[in-house]
Design an enzyme around this catalytic site. Structure first.
Site, PDB file in Angstrom:
ATOM      1  N   SER A 229      51.380  29.426  30.770  1.00  0.00           N
ATOM      2  CA  SER A 229      52.594  30.079  31.257  1.00  0.00           C
ATOM      3  C   SER A 229      53.401  30.629  30.083  1.00  0.00           C
ATOM      4  CB  SER A 229      53.387  29.082  32.106  1.00  0.00           C
ATOM      5  OG  SER A 229      54.241  29.762  32.956  1.00  0.00           O
ATOM      6  N   HIS A 360      50.183  26.851  39.757  1.00  0.00           N
ATOM      7  CA  HIS A 360      50.391  27.375  38.404  1.00  0.00           C
ATOM      8  C   HIS A 360      50.181  26.256  37.383  1.00  0.00           C
ATOM      9  CE1 HIS A 360      51.933  29.828  35.241  1.00  0.00           C
ATOM     10  NE2 HIS A 360      53.169  29.373  35.246  1.00  0.00           N
TER      11      HIS A 360
END
Ligand code: MCU
Length: 433
Positions: A229, A360
């Protein structure tokens, strides 16, 4: 012997397009030393001249600022330097050269760094976890931030994990005119360089210390970097801007990471450029001129992918979360892969968005084997598995829509700097006057 590239489009089951490039003599082929001994091999190259014209497609990664295209592999070094300079000016901000003084220590559990430059000093440290197999000195993978990287697989493959806290070097949550962290303690709180580049600078200084440590615990010539990320954006910047990094592995990096910026601007649901610029001071202050005008950028992220070439690159993406811009990620990876191919290193890049779990930064079984293979190939130098592109059809970009250039065949030798002289025809001697 290495069998020629067998490019096979495997129509595999499910919503995946797979292109596998395989060599038959997997472990027998010689393994090249790809990482450089220095942070930037092109430090002596001329700066680019002028500003390229606005371009709605991805800029030609083989074109120099003077308008000519490179013709040899040796030409890539200074074209890479031009690309780097443009990226610093417009996307990331400048990365200062190695400081006057870098000192520190390496132990089995910790690395410390102290830096002095321009009359100011700062320090930071990173914890070390040795691998669970192998013997010292070990290769090592910098894990940027604390989550999303499969550290168990990294250590089991034989590489140490260096836990790098980037926020000590470039903090989040600060206004652009009052940036904080070790980088800004030295280079100034109003420095226009963004924190992704500050994070990259910090890893470069850790590598300096490993180099100086005498190499009994960790190897400076076998380092990788990963992170997920925002820390995937960071891991990508680390690998792009330090040629000593042998293996770069960004995970689900999103806008300001791998995805092509021109494409992000048109990808529905992807984090908009203005959002990535405003959320944190990740990118350099100069990027404010481009959040509404990506076509004005002199370079795009496919060229950052190209800057990693021919070193190992394993791009991991998540096609289930629109915000992550995986379509644009595949566009940058495919465009950058053209640089790898031109340099004869097409097997050194892997792109993988064919994953089942939409969470995620999830722990993903699909990436375990390629992670292990990349560590073996680029850090341990015990394997030679060819890279693959496994692009999920959920988010599959089309490079041909984004380019108006073709990939040149680069010669192995250097391009002569002066054209061959044409001699006048030899005239027979005339009689004595
Ligand atoms: C993908 O990285 C970021 C994203 O750019 C942000 O908009 C969001 O807030 O956070 C993501 C992240 O770092 O998640 C852990």
């Amino acid at each position: 012997t290495v069998v020629g590239l067998a490019v096979a489009a495997l129509a595999s089951a499910g919503a995946v397009s797979t292109v596998a490039r395989t060599t038959s003599a997997e472990a027998a082929a010689p393994v090249n030393v790809l990482a450089a001994a220095v942070e930037d091999e092109g430090a002596d190259c001329p700066l680019p001249s002028g500003t390229p014209a606005s371009n709605s497609r991805l800029p030609d990664p083989f074109r120099k600022s003077n308008g000519t295209r490179i013709t040899s592999k040796a030409d890539w070094r200074c074209l890479r330097a031009e690309t780097k300079e443009y990226a610093e000016r417009t996307i990331y901000g400048q990365k200062p050269a190695k400081p006057a003084t870098v000192t520190g220590t390496v132990s089995n559990s910790n690395i410390t760094v102290n830096v002095s430059d321009q009359g100011r000093s700062a320090g930071f440290s990173a914890s070390v976890q040795l691998p669970t197999t192998g013997s010292a000195p070990y290769p090592a993978v910098f894990v940027v931030g604390g989550f999303g990287a499969d550290t168990a697989t990294i250590r089991a493959a034989g590489a140490a994990v260096i836990n790098y806290d980037p926020l000590a070097v470039g903090r989040e949550g600060t206004p652009r005119n009052n940036k904080q962290g070790a980088f800004y303690s030295i280079y100034g709180a109003s420095n226009s360089t963004g924190i992704l580049m500050a994070w990259a600078w910090g890893v470069s200084r850790l590598i300096d210390v490993i180099e100086q440590s005498g190499g009994s615990i960790l190897r400076a010539d076998a380092t990788g970097v990963t992170g997920c990320s925002r820390y995937g954006k960071g891991a990508f910047a680390v690998g792009v801007f330090d040629q000593r990094i042998a293996l770069t592995m960004p995970i689900e990096s999103g806008t300001a990471g791998v995805p092509a910026l021109r494409s992000v601007a048109q990808e529905g649901g992807a984090q908009p450029l203005s959002s990535a610029y405003g959320e944190q001071p990740w990118l350099g202050d100069a990027f404010s001129s481009y959040t509404g005008n990506p076509n004005g950028l002199p370079v795009d992220m496919h060229q950052m992918v190209g800057m990693v070439a021919p070193r190992g690159l394993f791009i991991m993406e998540n096609p289930h979360v629109d915000w992550l811009g995986a379509t644009s990620g595949s566009v940058a990876a495919l465009g950058g892969a053209e640089v790898y191919k031109a340099l004869g290193a097409g097997d050194n890049i892997t792109y993988w968005s064919d994953v089942a779990d939409g969470t995620h930064c999830a722990s993903r079984s699909e990436w375990r084997t390629p992670l292990q293979q990349n560590i073996q190939k680029f850090l341990l130098k015990t394997g030679n598995t060819a890279g693959t592109f496994r692009i999920s059809s959920r988010k599959a970009g089309n490079l041909s829509q984004w380019r108006d250039w073709q990939t040149p065949t680069l010669t192995d030798g250097p391009t002569p700097t002066t054209p061959p002289t044409t001699r006048p025809p030899t005239t027979p001697p005339t009689g004595t006057p």
